[in-house]
Design a protein around this motif. Structure first.
Motif, mmCIF file in Angstrom:
data_model
loop_
_atom_site.group_PDB
_atom_site.id
_atom_site.type_symbol
_atom_site.label_atom_id
_atom_site.label_comp_id
_atom_site.label_asym_id
_atom_site.label_seq_id
_atom_site.Cartn_x
_atom_site.Cartn_y
_atom_site.Cartn_z
ATOM 1 N N MET A 1 1.481 4.484 -16.999
ATOM 2 C CA MET A 1 2.670 3.651 -16.902
ATOM 3 C C MET A 1 2.806 3.078 -15.494
ATOM 4 S SD MET A 1 5.448 2.902 -18.852
ATOM 5 C CE MET A 1 5.797 4.334 -19.870
ATOM 6 N N ARG A 2 2.614 3.912 -14.509
ATOM 7 C CA ARG A 2 2.733 3.452 -13.124
ATOM 8 C C ARG A 2 1.605 2.474 -12.777
ATOM 9 N NH1 ARG A 2 6.774 3.271 -9.418
ATOM 10 N NH2 ARG A 2 7.412 5.323 -10.211
ATOM 11 N N ARG A 3 0.397 2.790 -13.197
ATOM 12 C CA ARG A 3 -0.752 1.913 -12.928
ATOM 13 C C ARG A 3 -0.537 0.527 -13.534
ATOM 14 N NH1 ARG A 3 -4.097 4.910 -14.959
ATOM 15 N NH2 ARG A 3 -4.952 6.010 -13.164
ATOM 16 N N GLU A 4 -0.053 0.498 -14.775
ATOM 17 C CA GLU A 4 0.159 -0.782 -15.446
ATOM 18 C C GLU A 4 1.322 -1.552 -14.838
ATOM 19 O OE1 GLU A 4 -1.952 -2.251 -17.541
ATOM 20 O OE2 GLU A 4 -3.114 -0.495 -16.929
ATOM 21 N N SER A 5 2.322 -0.860 -14.326
ATOM 22 C CA SER A 5 3.433 -1.551 -13.677
ATOM 23 C C SER A 5 2.964 -2.196 -12.374
ATOM 24 C CB SER A 5 4.602 -0.595 -13.418
ATOM 25 O OG SER A 5 4.316 0.338 -12.390
ATOM 26 N N ILE A 6 2.092 -1.528 -11.645
ATOM 27 C CA ILE A 6 1.531 -2.115 -10.427
ATOM 28 C C ILE A 6 0.656 -3.318 -10.784
ATOM 29 C CG2 ILE A 6 0.010 -1.720 -8.449
ATOM 30 C CD1 ILE A 6 0.867 1.267 -8.608
ATOM 31 N N ARG A 7 -0.142 -3.160 -11.830
ATOM 32 C CA ARG A 7 -1.016 -4.266 -12.254
ATOM 33 C C ARG A 7 -0.190 -5.495 -12.654
ATOM 34 N NH1 ARG A 7 -5.945 -2.978 -13.607
ATOM 35 N NH2 ARG A 7 -5.261 -0.978 -14.494
ATOM 36 N N ALA A 8 0.907 -5.262 -13.376
ATOM 37 C CA ALA A 8 1.766 -6.368 -13.794
ATOM 38 C C ALA A 8 2.397 -7.056 -12.587
ATOM 39 C CB ALA A 8 2.852 -5.854 -14.736
ATOM 40 N N ALA A 9 2.849 -6.276 -11.618
ATOM 41 C CA ALA A 9 3.444 -6.866 -10.418
ATOM 42 C C ALA A 9 2.439 -7.726 -9.663
ATOM 43 C CB ALA A 9 3.974 -5.756 -9.507
ATOM 44 N N LEU A 10 1.221 -7.240 -9.555
ATOM 45 C CA LEU A 10 0.167 -8.005 -8.871
ATOM 46 C C LEU A 10 -0.136 -9.301 -9.617
ATOM 47 C CD1 LEU A 10 -2.176 -4.985 -8.100
ATOM 48 C CD2 LEU A 10 -1.138 -6.432 -6.342
ATOM 49 N N ALA A 11 -0.325 -9.202 -10.923
ATOM 50 C CA ALA A 11 -0.691 -10.369 -11.718
ATOM 51 C C ALA A 11 0.406 -11.430 -11.698
ATOM 52 C CB ALA A 11 -0.999 -9.945 -13.152
ATOM 53 N N GLU A 12 1.644 -10.997 -11.854
ATOM 54 C CA GLU A 12 2.763 -11.939 -11.883
ATOM 55 C C GLU A 12 2.981 -12.609 -10.530
ATOM 56 O OE1 GLU A 12 6.063 -9.705 -13.314
ATOM 57 O OE2 GLU A 12 5.077 -9.232 -15.224
ATOM 58 N N SER A 13 2.543 -11.964 -9.474
ATOM 59 C CA SER A 13 2.733 -12.500 -8.132
ATOM 60 C C SER A 13 1.543 -13.336 -7.660
ATOM 61 C CB SER A 13 2.983 -11.356 -7.138
ATOM 62 O OG SER A 13 4.094 -10.587 -7.530
ATOM 63 N N GLY A 14 0.470 -13.340 -8.437
ATOM 64 C CA GLY A 14 -0.706 -14.117 -8.074
ATOM 65 C C GLY A 14 -1.701 -13.383 -7.208
ATOM 66 N N ASP A 15 -1.526 -12.080 -7.035
ATOM 67 C CA ASP A 15 -2.489 -11.272 -6.286
ATOM 68 C C ASP A 15 -3.532 -10.713 -7.258
ATOM 69 O OD1 ASP A 15 -1.593 -11.469 -3.572
ATOM 70 O OD2 ASP A 15 0.101 -10.162 -4.084
ATOM 71 N N ASP A 16 -4.567 -10.102 -6.722
ATOM 72 C CA ASP A 16 -5.679 -9.601 -7.532
ATOM 73 C C ASP A 16 -5.246 -8.357 -8.312
ATOM 74 O OD1 ASP A 16 -8.040 -8.754 -8.630
ATOM 75 O OD2 ASP A 16 -9.116 -8.526 -6.730
ATOM 76 N N PRO A 17 -5.238 -8.421 -9.650
ATOM 77 C CA PRO A 17 -4.833 -7.242 -10.440
ATOM 78 C C PRO A 17 -5.740 -6.035 -10.224
ATOM 79 C CG PRO A 17 -4.825 -9.229 -11.796
ATOM 80 C CD PRO A 17 -5.494 -9.593 -10.504
ATOM 81 N N ALA A 18 -6.980 -6.264 -9.751
ATOM 82 C CA ALA A 18 -7.890 -5.141 -9.501
ATOM 83 C C ALA A 18 -7.361 -4.219 -8.403
ATOM 84 C CB ALA A 18 -9.282 -5.655 -9.143
ATOM 85 N N PHE B 1 -2.565 2.433 -7.034
ATOM 86 C CA PHE B 1 -2.105 3.595 -7.778
ATOM 87 C C PHE B 1 -2.598 4.885 -7.142
ATOM 88 C CE2 PHE B 1 -3.048 6.971 -10.797
ATOM 89 C CZ PHE B 1 -1.760 7.279 -11.191
ATOM 90 N N GLU B 2 -3.845 4.930 -6.710
ATOM 91 C CA GLU B 2 -4.379 6.149 -6.101
ATOM 92 C C GLU B 2 -3.585 6.527 -4.863
ATOM 93 O OE1 GLU B 2 -6.448 8.309 -7.296
ATOM 94 O OE2 GLU B 2 -6.685 7.078 -9.090
ATOM 95 N N LEU B 3 -3.163 5.528 -4.093
ATOM 96 C CA LEU B 3 -2.319 5.792 -2.929
ATOM 97 C C LEU B 3 -0.989 6.390 -3.387
ATOM 98 C CD1 LEU B 3 -1.843 5.191 0.227
ATOM 99 C CD2 LEU B 3 -0.525 3.248 -0.627
ATOM 100 N N PHE B 4 -0.371 5.751 -4.372
ATOM 101 C CA PHE B 4 0.902 6.240 -4.894
ATOM 102 C C PHE B 4 0.756 7.666 -5.425
ATOM 103 C CE2 PHE B 4 3.476 7.187 -8.587
ATOM 104 C CZ PHE B 4 4.758 6.946 -8.125
ATOM 105 N N PHE B 5 -0.289 7.895 -6.212
ATOM 106 C CA PHE B 5 -0.470 9.189 -6.854
ATOM 107 C C PHE B 5 -0.690 10.295 -5.821
ATOM 108 C CE2 PHE B 5 -3.014 12.286 -9.399
ATOM 109 C CZ PHE B 5 -2.050 12.570 -10.343
ATOM 110 N N ASP B 6 -1.420 9.992 -4.773
ATOM 111 C CA ASP B 6 -1.634 10.969 -3.713
ATOM 112 C C ASP B 6 -0.307 11.350 -3.058
ATOM 113 O OD1 ASP B 6 -3.510 12.502 -1.962
ATOM 114 O OD2 ASP B 6 -2.681 11.188 -0.417
ATOM 115 N N GLU B 7 0.526 10.349 -2.796
ATOM 116 C CA GLU B 7 1.830 10.628 -2.200
ATOM 117 C C GLU B 7 2.738 11.377 -3.158
ATOM 118 O OE1 GLU B 7 3.044 10.118 0.899
ATOM 119 O OE2 GLU B 7 1.015 9.495 1.470
ATOM 120 N N ARG B 8 2.581 11.116 -4.451
ATOM 121 C CA ARG B 8 3.418 11.766 -5.455
ATOM 122 C C ARG B 8 3.164 13.272 -5.504
ATOM 123 N NH1 ARG B 8 5.575 14.548 -8.749
ATOM 124 N NH2 ARG B 8 6.026 14.174 -10.963
ATOM 125 N N GLN B 9 1.989 13.689 -5.057
ATOM 126 C CA GLN B 9 1.655 15.124 -5.046
ATOM 127 C C GLN B 9 2.216 15.854 -3.821
ATOM 128 O OE1 GLN B 9 0.285 15.973 -7.953
ATOM 129 N NE2 GLN B 9 0.171 13.776 -8.371
#
Length: 233
Positions: free
Chosen positions: A76-93, A99-107
């Motif tokens: 869910m979090r990964r796809e929300s980041i991907r959607a934000a990138l795509a809608e803003s014109g940045d690289d969805p990759a 997400f890995e940065l977010f997930f590391d901080e989440r731990q």
């Protein structure tokens, strides 16, 4: 109201978020770290989603649009980041490293003051299994040594309060459900789910809320993990 029968307890299952640590300060900090990363790597997305609040709103939107992801908070979090990138014109990759940065901080949780002592107490007496609908990793958090196993909804495919995840937790602990005490903060997800699975339950009610459900009450209600240790001693 049930009364806790400590003589029956042969194993423990326990929730993670808001039971061993407060979850929202952790999520907010992870979102803030993500927002700062976006400023440097995806400036258009950072302009559209500049802070924790805006990032959480798009995550909530994706939850509505993609209900099939509700048991997999990482997806869910990964796809929300991907959607934000795509809608803003940045690289969805960029969603993957973001997400890995977010997930590391989440731990990087901050345990409640009495959590570590309680885990040491429980693990010295019983097999302990984590059961969570969240995506914390007990090993990355640094408390894996206390657990015989850890079940998450995203890996098991079934979320609390479904009795099947509680039955699976009891099996991982090596005991029948009736010999297990489940500890958690959520009245419906933890207490009702575990009761329906045939477990004894301890409701961690730090804010001293009234019990508002019509269903059977927990076997024990405590306002701290330290209080639970006293009951089990």
């Amino acid at each position: 109201m049930h009364e806790l029968d400590t003589s029956r307890i042969k194993a423990i299952t326990i929730d993670l978020d808001d039971t061993l640590w407060p979850v929202w300060p952790t999520i907010t900090r992870a979102e803030e770290v993500l927002a700062e990363w976006l400023k440097h790597h995806a400036p258009a997305t950072a302009a559209a989603y500049p802070d924790s609040r805006s990032l959480r709103k798009i995550r909530e939107r994706i939850e509505l649009e993609r209900p099939e992801l509700r048991m997999d908070l990482s997806a869910m979090r990964r796809e929300s980041i991907r959607a934000a990138l795509a809608e803003s014109g940045d690289d969805p990759a960029l969603a993957e490293p973001a997400f890995e940065l977010f997930f590391d901080e989440r731990q990087k949780v901050v345990l409640f003051d009495d959590a570590l002592d309680t885990l040491e107490f429980l693990a010295s007496r019983y097999p302990v299994v984590a059961i969570s609908n969240g995506n914390a990793d007990v090993h990355r958090v640094g408390i894996g040594r206390f657990f015989k196993a850890s079940l998450s909804a995203q890996n098991f495919g079934i979320a609390k309060p479904d009795v099947r995840i509680f039955h699976a937790g009891a099996k991982q602990a090596g005991h029948a459900s009736g010999a297990v005490l489940h500890i958690g903060d959520d009245a419906k997800l933890d207490v009702v789910g575990a009761l329906d699975a045939g477990m004894q339950t301890a409701w961690l009610n730090m804010k001293e809320k009234a019990w508002e459900l019509d269903s059977t009450r927990p076997h024990a209600t405590v306002t701290s993990l330290a209080e639970l240790r006293t009951i089990l001693s």
